[in-house]
Design a protein around this motif. Structure first.
Motif, mmCIF file in Angstrom:
data_model
loop_
_atom_site.group_PDB
_atom_site.id
_atom_site.type_symbol
_atom_site.label_atom_id
_atom_site.label_comp_id
_atom_site.label_asym_id
_atom_site.label_seq_id
_atom_site.Cartn_x
_atom_site.Cartn_y
_atom_site.Cartn_z
ATOM 1 N N VAL B 181 0.859 -1.188 0.000
ATOM 2 C CA VAL B 181 0.000 0.000 0.000
ATOM 3 C C VAL B 181 0.891 1.233 0.000
ATOM 4 O O VAL B 181 1.563 1.535 0.981
ATOM 5 C CB VAL B 181 -0.958 0.000 1.204
ATOM 6 N N VAL B 182 0.933 1.916 -1.127
ATOM 7 C CA VAL B 182 1.832 3.050 -1.315
ATOM 8 C C VAL B 182 1.274 4.305 -0.638
ATOM 9 O O VAL B 182 1.989 5.142 -0.134
ATOM 10 C CB VAL B 182 2.074 3.300 -2.825
ATOM 11 N N SER B 183 -0.020 4.435 -0.636
ATOM 12 C CA SER B 183 -0.647 5.618 -0.067
ATOM 13 C C SER B 183 -2.043 5.261 0.408
ATOM 14 O O SER B 183 -2.720 4.421 -0.178
ATOM 15 C CB SER B 183 -0.719 6.714 -1.131
ATOM 16 N N LEU B 184 -2.465 5.915 1.483
ATOM 17 C CA LEU B 184 -3.816 5.653 1.977
ATOM 18 C C LEU B 184 -4.788 6.702 1.459
ATOM 19 O O LEU B 184 -5.975 6.658 1.725
ATOM 20 C CB LEU B 184 -3.824 5.621 3.509
ATOM 21 N N ARG B 185 -4.238 7.641 0.709
ATOM 22 C CA ARG B 185 -5.072 8.702 0.138
ATOM 23 C C ARG B 185 -6.035 8.120 -0.883
ATOM 24 O O ARG B 185 -5.668 7.229 -1.650
ATOM 25 C CB ARG B 185 -4.154 9.715 -0.554
ATOM 26 N N GLN B 186 -7.241 8.625 -0.894
ATOM 27 C CA GLN B 186 -8.209 8.189 -1.892
ATOM 28 C C GLN B 186 -7.785 8.693 -3.276
ATOM 29 O O GLN B 186 -7.200 9.760 -3.392
ATOM 30 C CB GLN B 186 -9.597 8.772 -1.572
ATOM 31 N N MET B 257 -0.024 6.888 -10.332
ATOM 32 C CA MET B 257 1.234 6.498 -9.687
ATOM 33 C C MET B 257 1.910 7.744 -9.130
ATOM 34 O O MET B 257 1.720 8.845 -9.641
ATOM 35 C CB MET B 257 2.143 5.799 -10.689
ATOM 36 N N ASN B 258 2.708 7.565 -8.083
ATOM 37 C CA ASN B 258 3.457 8.683 -7.524
ATOM 38 C C ASN B 258 4.942 8.317 -7.442
ATOM 39 O O ASN B 258 5.366 7.274 -7.958
ATOM 40 C CB ASN B 258 2.865 9.091 -6.166
ATOM 41 N N ASP B 259 5.726 9.168 -6.797
ATOM 42 C CA ASP B 259 7.174 8.934 -6.714
ATOM 43 C C ASP B 259 7.507 7.584 -6.083
ATOM 44 O O ASP B 259 8.477 6.930 -6.461
ATOM 45 C CB ASP B 259 7.850 10.060 -5.922
ATOM 46 N N THR B 260 6.698 7.184 -5.108
ATOM 47 C CA THR B 260 6.964 5.889 -4.463
ATOM 48 C C THR B 260 6.707 4.743 -5.440
ATOM 49 O O THR B 260 7.493 3.787 -5.518
ATOM 50 C CB THR B 260 6.101 5.732 -3.189
ATOM 51 N N SER B 261 5.614 4.851 -6.207
ATOM 52 C CA SER B 261 5.352 3.819 -7.231
ATOM 53 C C SER B 261 6.535 3.757 -8.194
ATOM 54 O O SER B 261 6.996 2.671 -8.574
ATOM 55 C CB SER B 261 4.080 4.141 -8.036
ATOM 56 N N HIS B 262 7.026 4.932 -8.611
ATOM 57 C CA HIS B 262 8.168 4.982 -9.540
ATOM 58 C C HIS B 262 9.388 4.301 -8.933
ATOM 59 O O HIS B 262 10.096 3.556 -9.612
ATOM 60 C CB HIS B 262 8.506 6.439 -9.878
ATOM 61 N N GLY B 287 -4.872 3.335 -8.638
ATOM 62 C CA GLY B 287 -4.650 3.788 -7.284
ATOM 63 C C GLY B 287 -3.228 3.443 -6.906
ATOM 64 O O GLY B 287 -2.583 2.683 -7.605
ATOM 65 N N PRO B 288 -2.716 4.044 -5.824
ATOM 66 C CA PRO B 288 -1.298 3.894 -5.535
ATOM 67 C C PRO B 288 -0.949 2.658 -4.705
ATOM 68 O O PRO B 288 -0.171 2.740 -3.788
ATOM 69 C CB PRO B 288 -0.971 5.186 -4.801
ATOM 70 N N LYS B 289 -1.523 1.513 -5.026
ATOM 71 C CA LYS B 289 -1.008 0.295 -4.401
ATOM 72 C C LYS B 289 -0.204 -0.486 -5.435
ATOM 73 O O LYS B 289 -0.554 -0.544 -6.615
ATOM 74 C CB LYS B 289 -2.144 -0.538 -3.786
ATOM 75 N N ALA B 290 0.913 -1.025 -4.973
ATOM 76 C CA ALA B 290 1.772 -1.800 -5.869
ATOM 77 C C ALA B 290 1.445 -3.268 -5.697
ATOM 78 O O ALA B 290 1.372 -3.767 -4.582
ATOM 79 C CB ALA B 290 3.225 -1.558 -5.526
ATOM 80 N N VAL B 291 1.203 -3.956 -6.806
ATOM 81 C CA VAL B 291 0.997 -5.396 -6.760
ATOM 82 C C VAL B 291 2.239 -6.036 -7.359
ATOM 83 O O VAL B 291 2.599 -5.757 -8.503
ATOM 84 C CB VAL B 291 -0.265 -5.813 -7.539
ATOM 85 N N LEU B 292 2.906 -6.846 -6.565
ATOM 86 C CA LEU B 292 4.162 -7.459 -6.992
ATOM 87 C C LEU B 292 3.978 -8.976 -7.033
ATOM 88 O O LEU B 292 3.576 -9.589 -6.040
ATOM 89 C CB LEU B 292 5.269 -7.063 -6.015
ATOM 90 N N THR B 317 9.850 7.801 4.140
ATOM 91 C CA THR B 317 9.380 7.288 2.858
ATOM 92 C C THR B 317 8.713 5.928 3.033
ATOM 93 O O THR B 317 8.545 5.192 2.089
ATOM 94 C CB THR B 317 10.543 7.167 1.859
ATOM 95 N N ASP B 318 8.357 5.630 4.280
ATOM 96 C CA ASP B 318 7.531 4.461 4.581
ATOM 97 C C ASP B 318 6.382 4.395 3.578
ATOM 98 O O ASP B 318 5.726 5.392 3.293
ATOM 99 C CB ASP B 318 7.000 4.650 5.995
ATOM 100 N N LEU B 319 6.158 3.207 3.063
ATOM 101 C CA LEU B 319 5.105 3.040 2.064
ATOM 102 C C LEU B 319 3.769 3.587 2.557
ATOM 103 O O LEU B 319 3.033 4.211 1.825
ATOM 104 C CB LEU B 319 4.937 1.557 1.724
ATOM 105 N N ASN B 320 3.471 3.322 3.845
ATOM 106 C CA ASN B 320 2.150 3.700 4.338
ATOM 107 C C ASN B 320 2.016 5.181 4.652
ATOM 108 O O ASN B 320 0.944 5.743 4.515
ATOM 109 C CB ASN B 320 1.822 2.899 5.596
#
Lengths: 323, 323
Positions: B181-186, B257-262, B287-292, B317-320
């Protein structure tokens, strides 16, 4: 100047070349060596009294080899780009001695101009643009002021891949351009390797080059001719976004924009939507600097206010200190 | 259950529906009302014991109107989506009284399953998928385990736009999926409005849907059939990036996507390149969750190590806590 006698002479010439900002982007080559693009591009040349590249060229028979300094730091000249430029210039130089060696600096257009000067190169502007192109493609657009189109051309040898002026610097001089430095970090991917990878791996780039850009070039020429800001702004923003879209469609993906770039775009898009007609256009190149083109001085002042509100200079999200 | 006498009854059914992760993305509709896509898509269904949607449906003749709670919070049912689903289900319900009203929850596949149960809907799976589709397109892929293809279909009424199972959950069960979960923002842009804007404004989306995706679907089916991880990974990553590329090519551009996704993408790309063959695939949705998706348990463990190294839980820079 060729009359300087003996061997104890140094000839120095300084030239300034303006920076150009592409509003219809150049991304992708059909010939890596001659630097021939896969689509036409259009740029605005900035006023050189505000932002330009200064190059000094020194020539002397005492110099034993080519050397070049960029912002005071010596850089290797082994790359094919510089050699191409130097070779082209040497081939064209007629009135200076054969044994003479020369060296040069950033901004290939500037390099070409500088070198052309001491060597008395007799070339028309479009021929010069073809030489500059071989150093760095987009440099050829800096040889003119105002609005410039780099025609991709059709010839295999690149002879028709030249820059032409669409309108001079007086034609639309109420536009105000603001450049916001989003990050001081160097790009991870140079534009040379980036566009090569895009052409090799993106499934969208050819469609962009063949189907999308030709239509946009026509529309953009029309917008410039009529000084139609709404159309100019829409095309600039859409083409900037599409350029970054094909970068993202590259494998591995190339990211030139970051969260701050995204925030600037959202800010401009919201403002333009709120006003009902575009006030400001944005365009981002292969790096995290935002180029914002406002309709006139009044909107430029309002834009600066907004930028300072959203990115206060001393906060953590300061444009300069973001990274 | 229809034997319950009088009016003082409440019928409750709870169903769990798994989450699916698209590896060839669905983005763009040809029919907004029936929810018919412009291209086929393929997804992996997650093990429902790990991640799923739980829906409880309560039906009673005492209920005066439809109500729905999502994560404990009541949400309006006025949207066309819910009404479509409820209407379809009511139309198909045969053995329960006419005056009965029902309400439901998140995950339209789940809604459909739950509703289908109390109402004894006699439908085959592909018909159910067609009903789920009308609530939320991608939901139809959750009606099966393993690998699922949602066929876009050709019919105007959507009757052939259905999900089919490509391989069951046992076929390739050494894959391990990690969701970061990259961000909890909607999200600022819902996928519904986002894909509508893309279809209306992107100059690249039709080329993607017609020229790029059909070839990728064939290659992806082959990769799944042969459990060919390198091909599976390359296709998944390329299609995720292309989906975000067409979002960026939308006017105004959509950034999911945001900087963390990048940074996550760069981290995976570097690792894969270093190893010479893909170890991990990434895919990002609206949305900004990464699926790996990692090849096996061993690479999954290594991946977690790397994620924890690059995004230490207590850093800024914690993912959450990134946003």
């Amino acid at each position: 100047m060729a009359e300087v006698s003996g061997k104890k002479w140094v000839l120095m010439v300084t030239a300034q070349t303006p920076t150009n900002i592409a509003v219809i982007k150049y991304w992708g080559k059909r010939d890596e060596k001659l630097i021939l693009p896969i689509n036409d591009s259009i740029s605005v040349t900035l006023d050189p009294s505000h932002l330009c590249t200064t190059t000094t060229v020194a020539v002397s028979p005492d110099f034993t080899h080519d050397r070049m300094w960029l912002n005071g730091k010596e850089i290797p000249l082994s790359g094919g780009r510089y050699q191409n430029c130097l070779r082209e210039l040497r081939a064209r130089a007629s009135e200076v001695e054969d044994e003479e060696k020369s060296s040069s600096a950033a901004g290939f257009a500037c390099l070409v101009f500088s070198l052309a000067k001491p060597k008395n190169v007799k070339e028309d502007q479009s021929k010069l643009s073809s030489i500059a192109r071989q150093g760095s493609g987009s440099a050829c657009r800096s040889l003119y002021g105002g609005f410039v189109k780099w025609i991709m051309g059709k010839e295999k040898n690149g002879s028709d891949s030249v820059a032409v002026q669409l309108a001079d610097e007086k034609h639309w001089n109420d536009l105000v351009i603001i450049i916001a430095v989003v990050s001081l970090r160097q790009n991870e991917t140079s534009s040379t390797s980036g566009m090569l990878e895009t052409v090799e791996t993106s499934m969208l780039i050819q469609h962009r080059a063949k189907e999308v850009v030709p239509k946009r070039i026509i529309q953009m020429e029309e917008a410039i001719k009529n000084r139609g800001f709404p159309s100019f702004a829409r095309l600039s923003c859409a083409d900037s976004n599409q350029f970054h879209a094909v970068c993202l469609d590259t494998s591995p993906p190339i990211f030139y924009m970051n969260d701050t770039s995204h925030r600037i775009i959202s800010c401009v898009e919201k403002w333009n939507r709120f006003e009902g007609t575009p006030q400001v256009a944005y365009t981002f190149d292969a790096g995290p600097k935002a180029v914002l083109i406002s309709h006139n001085r009044k909107t430029a002042a309002l834009l600066l206010q907004r930028l300072l509100f959203h990115f206060p200079p001393n906060s953590d999200t300061d444009l300069n200190s973001y990274w």
